[in-house]
Write an enzyme that holds these catalytic residues in place. Structure first.
Site, mmCIF file in Angstrom:
data_model
loop_
_atom_site.group_PDB
_atom_site.id
_atom_site.type_symbol
_atom_site.label_atom_id
_atom_site.label_comp_id
_atom_site.label_asym_id
_atom_site.label_seq_id
_atom_site.Cartn_x
_atom_site.Cartn_y
_atom_site.Cartn_z
ATOM 1 N N ASP A 11 -48.253 10.804 7.656
ATOM 2 C CA ASP A 11 -47.979 10.386 6.293
ATOM 3 C C ASP A 11 -49.287 10.572 5.526
ATOM 4 O O ASP A 11 -50.367 10.659 6.128
ATOM 5 C CB ASP A 11 -47.546 8.914 6.298
ATOM 6 C CG ASP A 11 -47.483 8.324 4.912
ATOM 7 O OD1 ASP A 11 -46.857 8.934 4.032
ATOM 8 O OD2 ASP A 11 -48.084 7.248 4.699
ATOM 9 N N ASP A 13 -50.319 8.900 1.955
ATOM 10 C CA ASP A 13 -50.870 7.735 1.278
ATOM 11 C C ASP A 13 -51.014 6.550 2.232
ATOM 12 O O ASP A 13 -50.062 6.185 2.931
ATOM 13 C CB ASP A 13 -49.983 7.347 0.099
ATOM 14 C CG ASP A 13 -49.913 8.436 -0.961
ATOM 15 O OD1 ASP A 13 -49.879 8.091 -2.141
ATOM 16 O OD2 ASP A 13 -49.901 9.625 -0.601
ATOM 17 N N GLU A 20 -53.040 4.950 -2.433
ATOM 18 C CA GLU A 20 -51.662 5.230 -2.816
ATOM 19 C C GLU A 20 -51.765 6.030 -4.116
ATOM 20 O O GLU A 20 -52.060 5.486 -5.188
ATOM 21 C CB GLU A 20 -50.867 3.936 -3.033
ATOM 22 C CG GLU A 20 -50.502 3.206 -1.760
ATOM 23 C CD GLU A 20 -49.383 3.888 -0.963
ATOM 24 O OE1 GLU A 20 -48.649 4.705 -1.557
ATOM 25 O OE2 GLU A 20 -49.267 3.607 0.238
ATOM 26 N N ARG A 56 -40.612 4.421 -10.277
ATOM 27 C CA ARG A 56 -42.067 4.441 -10.448
ATOM 28 C C ARG A 56 -42.527 5.685 -11.200
ATOM 29 O O ARG A 56 -43.442 5.606 -12.028
ATOM 30 C CB ARG A 56 -42.748 4.355 -9.075
ATOM 31 C CG ARG A 56 -42.660 2.952 -8.449
ATOM 32 C CD ARG A 56 -43.272 2.917 -7.070
ATOM 33 N NE ARG A 56 -42.408 3.542 -6.076
ATOM 34 C CZ ARG A 56 -42.845 4.141 -4.974
ATOM 35 N NH1 ARG A 56 -44.139 4.235 -4.736
ATOM 36 N NH2 ARG A 56 -41.997 4.654 -4.111
ATOM 37 N N GLY A 100 -44.273 11.124 0.790
ATOM 38 C CA GLY A 100 -43.509 10.697 -0.371
ATOM 39 C C GLY A 100 -44.335 10.760 -1.636
ATOM 40 O O GLY A 100 -43.868 10.411 -2.714
ATOM 41 N N LYS A 144 -38.651 13.236 5.768
ATOM 42 C CA LYS A 144 -39.814 13.245 6.657
ATOM 43 C C LYS A 144 -39.398 13.576 8.092
ATOM 44 O O LYS A 144 -40.048 14.387 8.765
ATOM 45 C CB LYS A 144 -40.525 11.891 6.608
ATOM 46 C CG LYS A 144 -41.269 11.639 5.306
ATOM 47 C CD LYS A 144 -42.117 10.389 5.396
ATOM 48 C CE LYS A 144 -43.043 10.270 4.199
ATOM 49 N NZ LYS A 144 -44.123 9.299 4.407
ATOM 50 N N ASP A 167 -47.422 4.404 7.892
ATOM 51 C CA ASP A 167 -47.693 3.001 7.565
ATOM 52 C C ASP A 167 -46.502 2.272 6.959
ATOM 53 O O ASP A 167 -46.450 1.051 6.993
ATOM 54 C CB ASP A 167 -48.866 2.902 6.588
ATOM 55 C CG ASP A 167 -48.490 3.372 5.187
ATOM 56 O OD1 ASP A 167 -48.565 2.561 4.251
ATOM 57 O OD2 ASP A 167 -48.104 4.536 5.035
ATOM 58 N N ASN A 170 -40.649 4.102 5.026
ATOM 59 C CA ASN A 170 -40.108 5.464 4.910
ATOM 60 C C ASN A 170 -40.667 6.403 5.982
ATOM 61 O O ASN A 170 -40.287 7.576 6.048
ATOM 62 C CB ASN A 170 -40.336 6.032 3.507
ATOM 63 C CG ASN A 170 -41.810 6.220 3.175
ATOM 64 O OD1 ASN A 170 -42.648 5.419 3.565
ATOM 65 N ND2 ASN A 170 -42.120 7.254 2.432
#
Length: 211
Positions: A11, A13, A20, A56, A100, A144, A167, A170
């Site tokens: 991943d 972020d 992030e 977001r 993501g 993913k 982390d 997702n």
């Protein structure tokens, strides 16, 4: 693509990167705290990721494309990121990222780290500013997992020789299909479901786990 001995999928972020990224972009719109709270809820698995991401990204409408220079300047690799990727390559593995987050940042920060291939979301642009929309299909939990499966096949790596590191909620689907799912800097739900939990926020801790 030449065959590899093993495949590692990160991943981005809060895993390969300390930040992030969507929160850094939101700072440019003056909406950092609002977006940070929504990101935290999504990473804990409290809301659907794709729905949360669209919400977001709407908060980013109007951020000028020129602001990405400032955003990218604030992005920091997680301690040990370059060393871990070097170790992956030294042992005949492939280092990949599925996020993501956004290509607009990864396309700049991934190559210097030695990442072999990466996939992320794209931000739609209109009149040199963000339109508040996500461009194309959203990379969510299912996306993913699909990327891990696709890359394992492309590099001729059996799933038992794949490692997924993440982390947030997702990341759980890709961690489930990988031979080894590692929770790194992770939320409690991810720690509970991972094969192993990496305690220190230093990616060098993963090197002894490489095949």
């Amino acid at each position: 693509m030449p065959d590899a001995r093993f495949l590692v999928v990160f991943d981005a972020d809060s895993t390969l990167l300390r930040n992030e990224v969507i929160e850094l972009i939101a700072d440019e719109a003056g909406r950092g705290p609002e977006v940070a709270a929504a990101t935290e809820a999504a990473m804990r698995g409290e809301v659907d990721f794709a729905t949360s991401l669209r919400s977001r990204v709407r908060a980013l409408e109007g951020v000028p494309v020129a602001a990405f220079e400032r955003v990218r300047a604030r992005v920091e690799p997680t301690p040990g990121a370059a060393e871990l990727i070097d170790a992956i390559h030294d042992r005949g593995g492939v280092a990949t990222v599925v996020s993501g987050g956004f290509h607009e940042v990864l396309d700049v920060v991934a190559p210097p780290l030695g990442v072999d291939i990466w996939r992320a979301n794209r931000l739609a642009v209109a009149s040199e500013a963000l339109s508040g929309e996500v461009g194309g299909d959203i990379v969510d939990a299912a996306g993913k997992a699909a990327a891990l499966l696709e890359w394992a096949e492309a590099y001729g790596v059996p799933l038992r020789r794949t490692i997924a590191i993440g982390d947030g909620a997702n990341d759980l689907q890709m961690m489930a299909v990988a031979g080894l799912g590692l929770a790194f800097n992770a939320k409690p739900a991810v720690r509970a479901q991972a094969d192993l939990v990496v305690g220190r926020v230093d990616l060098r801790e993963v090197i002894p786990l490489l095949p």
